[in-house]
Design an enzyme around this catalytic site. Structure first.
Site, PDB file in Angstrom:
ATOM      1  N   HIS A 235      31.167  15.811  39.215  1.00 43.70           N
ATOM      2  CA  HIS A 235      31.665  15.789  40.588  1.00 43.70           C
ATOM      3  C   HIS A 235      30.560  16.213  41.540  1.00 43.70           C
ATOM      4  O   HIS A 235      30.508  17.350  41.979  1.00 43.70           O
ATOM      5  CB  HIS A 235      32.885  16.706  40.721  1.00 43.70           C
ATOM      6  CG  HIS A 235      34.062  16.163  39.986  1.00 43.70           C
ATOM      7  ND1 HIS A 235      34.825  15.136  40.470  1.00 43.70           N
ATOM      8  CD2 HIS A 235      34.572  16.466  38.776  1.00 43.70           C
ATOM      9  CE1 HIS A 235      35.771  14.836  39.601  1.00 43.70           C
ATOM     10  NE2 HIS A 235      35.640  15.635  38.562  1.00 43.70           N
TER      11      HIS A 235
ATOM     12  N   HIS B 119      33.872  15.613  28.639  1.00 42.18           N
ATOM     13  CA  HIS B 119      35.198  16.200  28.386  1.00 42.18           C
ATOM     14  C   HIS B 119      35.879  15.632  27.149  1.00 42.18           C
ATOM     15  O   HIS B 119      36.789  16.243  26.604  1.00 42.18           O
ATOM     16  CB  HIS B 119      36.171  15.842  29.516  1.00 42.18           C
ATOM     17  CG  HIS B 119      35.840  16.436  30.825  1.00 42.18           C
ATOM     18  ND1 HIS B 119      35.395  17.717  30.969  1.00 42.18           N
ATOM     19  CD2 HIS B 119      35.929  15.928  32.075  1.00 42.18           C
ATOM     20  CE1 HIS B 119      35.213  17.956  32.253  1.00 42.18           C
ATOM     21  NE2 HIS B 119      35.527  16.885  32.945  1.00 42.18           N
TER      22      HIS B 119
ATOM     23  N   HIS C 200      43.975  19.655  32.443  1.00 43.92           N
ATOM     24  CA  HIS C 200      42.545  19.373  32.365  1.00 43.92           C
ATOM     25  C   HIS C 200      42.286  18.277  31.323  1.00 43.92           C
ATOM     26  O   HIS C 200      42.850  18.316  30.230  1.00 43.92           O
ATOM     27  CB  HIS C 200      41.780  20.658  31.996  1.00 43.92           C
ATOM     28  CG  HIS C 200      40.300  20.517  32.185  1.00 43.92           C
ATOM     29  ND1 HIS C 200      39.507  19.841  31.284  1.00 43.92           N
ATOM     30  CD2 HIS C 200      39.483  20.913  33.179  1.00 43.92           C
ATOM     31  CE1 HIS C 200      38.256  19.850  31.714  1.00 43.92           C
ATOM     32  NE2 HIS C 200      38.214  20.502  32.864  1.00 43.92           N
TER      33      HIS C 200
ATOM     34  N   GLU D 180      39.925  17.720  29.287  1.00 40.75           N
ATOM     35  CA  GLU D 180      39.461  18.174  27.962  1.00 40.75           C
ATOM     36  C   GLU D 180      40.646  18.584  27.090  1.00 40.75           C
ATOM     37  O   GLU D 180      40.737  18.218  25.912  1.00 40.75           O
ATOM     38  CB  GLU D 180      38.498  19.362  28.124  1.00 40.75           C
ATOM     39  CG  GLU D 180      38.013  19.918  26.786  1.00 40.75           C
ATOM     40  CD  GLU D 180      37.311  21.258  26.931  1.00 40.75           C
ATOM     41  OE1 GLU D 180      36.418  21.397  27.779  1.00 40.75           O
ATOM     42  OE2 GLU D 180      37.675  22.189  26.172  1.00 40.75           O
TER      43      GLU D 180
ATOM     44  N   SER E  13      32.497  23.681  44.780  1.00 38.71           N
ATOM     45  CA  SER E  13      32.330  23.894  43.331  1.00 38.71           C
ATOM     46  C   SER E  13      32.593  25.360  42.978  1.00 38.71           C
ATOM     47  O   SER E  13      31.853  26.252  43.401  1.00 38.71           O
ATOM     48  CB  SER E  13      30.914  23.475  42.934  1.00 38.71           C
ATOM     49  OG  SER E  13      30.462  24.217  41.836  1.00 38.71           O
ATOM     50  N   SER E  14      33.645  25.596  42.196  1.00 38.94           N
ATOM     51  CA  SER E  14      34.030  26.990  41.951  1.00 38.94           C
ATOM     52  C   SER E  14      32.968  27.721  41.136  1.00 38.94           C
ATOM     53  O   SER E  14      32.722  28.902  41.353  1.00 38.94           O
ATOM     54  CB  SER E  14      35.388  27.071  41.274  1.00 38.94           C
ATOM     55  OG  SER E  14      35.367  26.343  40.092  1.00 38.94           O
ATOM     56  N   ASN E  15      32.299  27.024  40.227  1.00 40.46           N
ATOM     57  CA  ASN E  15      31.286  27.747  39.442  1.00 40.46           C
ATOM     58  C   ASN E  15      30.067  28.093  40.299  1.00 40.46           C
ATOM     59  O   ASN E  15      29.423  29.117  40.089  1.00 40.46           O
ATOM     60  CB  ASN E  15      30.942  27.003  38.145  1.00 40.46           C
ATOM     61  CG  ASN E  15      30.006  25.851  38.360  1.00 40.46           C
ATOM     62  OD1 ASN E  15      28.798  26.034  38.412  1.00 40.46           O
ATOM     63  ND2 ASN E  15      30.554  24.662  38.525  1.00 40.46           N
TER      64      ASN E  15
HETATM   65  S1  SF4 Z   1      30.413  23.406  29.444  1.00 37.21           S
HETATM   66 FE1  SF4 Z   1      29.858  23.569  27.291  1.00 37.21          FE
HETATM   67  S2  SF4 Z   1      31.415  22.404  26.221  1.00 37.21           S
HETATM   68 FE2  SF4 Z   1      31.518  21.771  28.347  1.00 37.21          FE
HETATM   69  S3  SF4 Z   1      30.185  20.011  28.460  1.00 37.21           S
HETATM   70 FE3  SF4 Z   1      28.939  21.785  28.982  1.00 37.21          FE
HETATM   71  S4  SF4 Z   1      27.976  22.383  27.039  1.00 37.21           S
HETATM   72 FE4  SF4 Z   1      29.690  21.042  26.543  1.00 37.21          FE
END
Ligand code: SF4
Length: 280
Positions: A42, A77, A127, A129, A219-221
């Site tokens: 994103h 994902h 989500h 994933e 972006s929250s991170n």
């Molecule tokens: S956050 Fe970790 S699990 Fe997710 S895509 Fe990145 S490396 Fe892979």
């Protein structure tokens, strides 16, 4: 030239970088328009870059409109087992760029559900994933987001978690499940990418005069990285790209400037920022 210190872990994680590289490589190999199932990342600049390179995101519903023989990349994902089968049955060429850490969870869910364990996923049911992992055990998993659940714990359970889950939630949920289950297989499948990125930002922001955090405003991170940096370094700034870098922040030439970036920030955006800090 101003001194710039780049955080050891900044920007794309391993899994996202791998999926982007794989898409670019695949497009070159087939030398035509290719598709990713959902956006790889994103980030508007990245979407434009991919489209310029003939790589377009597509929804599963729109796959219907494609001809057989089109190339579709699965993003980091991952997807449900049936989605891969569906695409293959439609005659698509499927390139699976699921992050290996996510594949590992899918394999565990698949194997242990076949062995009679009820799969419990600690994660967000909305989500992609988590939905993908659930699709590897016939959508039979019990899902809990934050350790709160009202389902009855079966005797034999296999617990996995979303890769971005918080450790406290994992611990709390496992404790709760173990009060009731007779037999538990527990796989802590949290990926350390986020933690490692935050730790690098924390380390570096303690040592520099100014800290620049690069990443989407939503972006929250990235926001989290900014908060960590701001705690250690009063002159911390969150920018989306080089155009937002205000040179007044770098008020002297002999400053040491730290740089970090959120998980959806491509390398070239980080490099542009570093270049501007250094040469002005
Ligand atoms: S956050 Fe970790 S699990 Fe997710 S895509 Fe990145 S490396 Fe892979």
């Amino acid at each position: 030239m101003r001194k710039v210190e780049l955080a050891e872990h900044a920007g794309f994680c391993f899994g996202v970088k791998r999926a982007v590289d794989e898409s670019v490589k695949t497009q070159k190999q087939y030398n035509k328009k290719i598709y990713t199932l959902g956006p790889l990342i994103h980030n508007n600049d990245m979407v434009k870059f991919l489209e310029k390179n003939n790589i377009f995101a597509i929804n599963l519903e729109d796959v219907e409109k494609l001809e057989a023989g089109e190339v579709i990349v699965i993003r980091s994902h991952g997807v449900r087992e049936s989605t891969i089968k569906y695409l293959e049955d439609k005659g698509m060429i499927v390139v699976n760029a699921t992050c290996p850490f996510v594949t590992n969870i899918q394999i565990k869910a698949n194997k242990h559900s076949k062995d009679g364990y009820k799969i419990i996923i600690i994660g967000d049911e909305n989500h992609p994933e988590v939905q993908g992992v659930n699709g590897w055990c016939d959508d039979s998993a019990l899902i809990t987001m934050n350790g709160e659940f009202d389902f009855k714990i079966p005797n034999k359970v296999c617990v996995v978690c979303q890769t971005t889950q918080k450790k406290e939630i994992w611990t709390k949920t496992i404790n709760k499940i173990s009060e009731n289950a007779k037999e538990i297989l527990a796989f802590n499948t949290i990926c350390s990418a986020t933690e490692v990125r935050q730790k690098s930002a924390d380390d570096i922001s303690k040592k520099v005069d100014v800290m620049i955090v690069v990443g989407g405003k939503e972006s929250s991170n990235t926001i989290k990285l900014y908060e960590i940096c701001k705690k250690n370094c009063e002159r911390s700034y969150h920018i989306e790209n080089v155009n937002e870098l205000d040179m007044n922040w770098l008020y002297k030439d002999d400053l040491v400037v730290g740089v970090t970036a959120g998980a959806s920030t491509p390398d070239w955006i980080i490099k542009e920022v570093i270049k501007k800090i250094q040469i002005n």
